[in-house]
Write a protein that holds these residues in place. Structure first.
Motif, PDB file in Angstrom:
ATOM      1  N   GLU A   5       1.253   6.550  -6.934  1.00 38.53           N
ATOM      2  CA  GLU A   5       0.107   7.350  -7.359  1.00 38.53           C
ATOM      3  C   GLU A   5       0.326   8.842  -7.110  1.00 38.53           C
ATOM      4  N   VAL A  57       4.894  -2.145  -9.291  1.00 35.29           N
ATOM      5  CA  VAL A  57       3.738  -1.765  -8.457  1.00 35.29           C
ATOM      6  C   VAL A  57       2.451  -2.280  -9.087  1.00 35.29           C
ATOM      7  N   GLU A  93       0.831  -1.202   0.000  1.00 33.03           N
ATOM      8  CA  GLU A  93       0.000   0.000   0.000  1.00 33.03           C
ATOM      9  C   GLU A  93       0.875   1.264   0.000  1.00 33.03           C
ATOM     10  N   ARG A 142       2.122   1.771  -3.479  1.00 30.06           N
ATOM     11  CA  ARG A 142       1.072   2.314  -4.349  1.00 30.06           C
ATOM     12  C   ARG A 142       0.874   3.802  -4.121  1.00 30.06           C
ATOM     13  N   TYR A 178      -0.623   5.946 -13.908  1.00 27.27           N
ATOM     14  CA  TYR A 178       0.184   4.724 -14.170  1.00 27.27           C
ATOM     15  C   TYR A 178       0.682   4.709 -15.621  1.00 27.27           C
ATOM     16  N   ARG A 180      -1.316  -2.113  -9.682  1.00 29.36           N
ATOM     17  CA  ARG A 180      -2.325  -1.063  -9.631  1.00 29.36           C
ATOM     18  C   ARG A 180      -3.449  -1.465  -8.680  1.00 29.36           C
ATOM     19  N   SER A 181      -3.981  -0.485  -7.880  1.00 25.80           N
ATOM     20  CA  SER A 181      -5.099  -0.842  -6.997  1.00 25.80           C
ATOM     21  C   SER A 181      -6.338  -1.071  -7.861  1.00 25.80           C
TER      22      SER A 181
END
Ligand SMILES: Cc1cc2nc3c(=O)[nH]c(=O)nc-3n(C[C@H](O)[C@H](O)[C@H](O)COP(=O)(O)OP(=O)(O)OC[C@H]3O[C@@H](n4cnc5c(N)ncnc54)[C@H](O)[C@@H]3O)c2cc1C
Length: 461
Positions: free
Chosen positions: A443, A457, A436, A439, A449, A459-460
């Protein structure tokens, strides 16, 4: 990619710097990493200046097109594959050594400079830039900074991150930032130089690099130690360092690798040895003599035989043999799956045993070589991508190699990076909370991205 966008790229950086025909693109659909998917990009652009990079980033941002920054493409983690299509940003034309500052022991370079070329330039001043991956003659400075490469001299001299003092970076939206500089001391703000070093092209595009240089060692001595068991070799590694000697280089080749290398380069390696260590001590002559004696004693105490290179030619032959390890292994099977799980040095013997166990369990041929002094082994599985049944066993073996390294207090990668290849393992080491944090950093700097998507990483959702 539509013609309008291609035209915009051409008007920004010139038609000589934009490739978009299939025949030109295919070579950029893969990199040096085996067992990875390939994907052709929509365009390959070759900026000549930082201003070009800024223009490209702005266009990509405007059209939401991914950018995959690429140096020589020698990374071993699928780090430059344009998996979502888009633009490959090839940095090789930005290849100027801007300055060698012998007074401040720094050099300033563009990212496309080849590592060896920098070393050739600074050697005239009696200086060296120590990080030296096996690809020192082909890899770029930008790629090695973004990968935080290690190499053969990591044990004594450290890795790339220990030599990066300042960076100029183009961000995802085309803004230009500079962090660090030529001063040895600099604690201004967060350590962004460290953050971008090793960021694998996912946070920004490096356009200028200030590196630290050090005086070249006065003299050096290279040795070849051979052992009848892997345990003896592993124990010798920890005993050398425990004996307060930090060799510049302390490398291991196992029996499989010794035989393949010897067949390939004829360096006079003992093909009946279970393992050899290649060791180099360097510094002022008195210290080198003393350290070489300690190494000799440790090798003998661990049931090994030692040979000392008497001439530069003999020395060069030894190191050429070491550098040939991966190409030599790659010659004996269509696919070589190479990992770089790393353990604390004290666990090197345990890790070597684990590798042997895993090879037997999955009935695979694994050649192991690597930077034993750093606990950074490169188990290399000799296989064939076309053999589906064997590849299933390979993938299980790879999972177990990472599991073993983490259990021994190690890490997923000592130098080759996460890229695409190791992304699915990252949570094993960092946990959900660590992922987290990654990320959030990604971000904050690249909310869309666009920079090297699909690498490092996740992506969420
Ligand atoms: C035979 C062989 C031996 C090797 N030996 C070693 C070794 O001993 N030690 C070691 O650490 N590695 C080793 N490697 C791996 C590799 O050579 C190094 O990681 C090298 O430094 C990569 O440089 P490159 O120019 O090829 O980068 P690339 O492969 O082109 O790129 C690497 C990463 O950097 C990013 N990138 C490239 N340029 C920039 C830039 N200007 N700005 C931002 N991001 C950028 C890319 O997106 C990618 O994520 C070896 C590889 C091979 C094939």
């Amino acid at each position: 990619m539509n013609q309008k966008l291609i035209n915009e790229l051409i008007s920004a950086i010139g038609s000589d710097n934009v490739l978009y025909e299939d025949a030109d693109l295919v070579s950029y659909s893969y990199d040096a990493t085996p067992d990875m998917p390939s994907q052709q990009p929509d365009a390959v652009v070759t900026p000549e200046t930082t201003e070009h990079v800024i223009e490209i980033a702005k266009i990509a941002d405007k059209y939401n097109i991914p950018i995959y920054t690429r140096g020589a493409g020698t990374n071993l983690s699928g780090g430059t594959i344009p998996i979502d299509k888009g633009i490959v940003l090839l940095m090789v034309k930005m290849d100027k050594i801007i300055e060698v500052d012998a007074e401040n022991l720094t050099a300033t370079v563009e990212p496309g400079v080849i590592i060896q070329d920098l070393n050739d330039a600074v050697s005239k001043h009696g200086l060296i830039y120590p990080p030296d991956p096996g690809t020192v003659k082909t890899a770029t400075m930008g790629g090695s900074v973004a990968e935080n490469s290690g190499g053969l001299r990591g044990l004594k001299y450290g890795v790339t991150k220990h030599y990066i003092m300042g960076l100029e970076i183009v961000l995802a939206d085309g803004k230009l930032v500079k962090f660090g500089g030529k001063t040895v001391k600099n604690v201004t703000a967060y350590d962004f130089v460290k953050l971008f070093t090793g960021s694998e092209g996912t946070l920004g595009i490096i356009t200028k690099i200030i590196v630290k240089l050090i005086p070249a060692p006065e003299t050096r001595k290279s040795m070849l130690a051979s052992f009848k068991t892997l345990d003896d070799a592993g124990n010798a590694v920890s005993s050398i360092v425990a004996g307060k000697v930090i060799p510049a280089t302390l490398e291991i080749l196992d029996n499989t690798t010794i035989n393949v290398v010897e067949n390939y380069v004829k360096a006079g390696l003992p093909t009946d040895a279970e393992a050899v260590l290649l060791i180099e001590v360097d510094g002022i002559p008195e210290v080198v003599e003393k350290e070489a004696k300690v190494v000799e004693e440790v090798v003998k105490n661990n049931n090994g035989d030692i040979q000392i290179a008497q001439t530069d030619a003999e020395r060069d032959k030894l190191w050429a043999a070491r550098r040939a390890a991966l190409p030599a292994l790659a010659q004996v099977s269509p696919t070589t799956v190479l990992e770089d799980a790393t353990v604390p040095r004290s666990e090197i013997t345990a890790m070597l045993r684990e590798l042997k166990r895993i090879a037997e369990k999955y009935d695979l041929r694994i050649g192991t070589f690597g930077h034993a002094g750093d606990g950074n082994l490169h188990p290399t599985i000799l296989t064939d991508e076309r053999n589906e049944e064997e590849m299933k066993r390979v993938h299980k073996a790879v999972d177990e190699i990472f599991e073993a390294a983490l259990k021994l207090g190690g890490t997923l990668t000592g130098e080759h990076g996460i890229g695409m290849a190791k992304m699915r393992y990252l949570g094993w080491e960092l946990g959900e909370e660590g992922l987290e944090v990654m990320r959030k950093v990604k971000e904050a700097l690249d909310p869309k991205y666009l920079l090297n998507p699909g690498k490092m990483v996740q992506r969420s959702e």
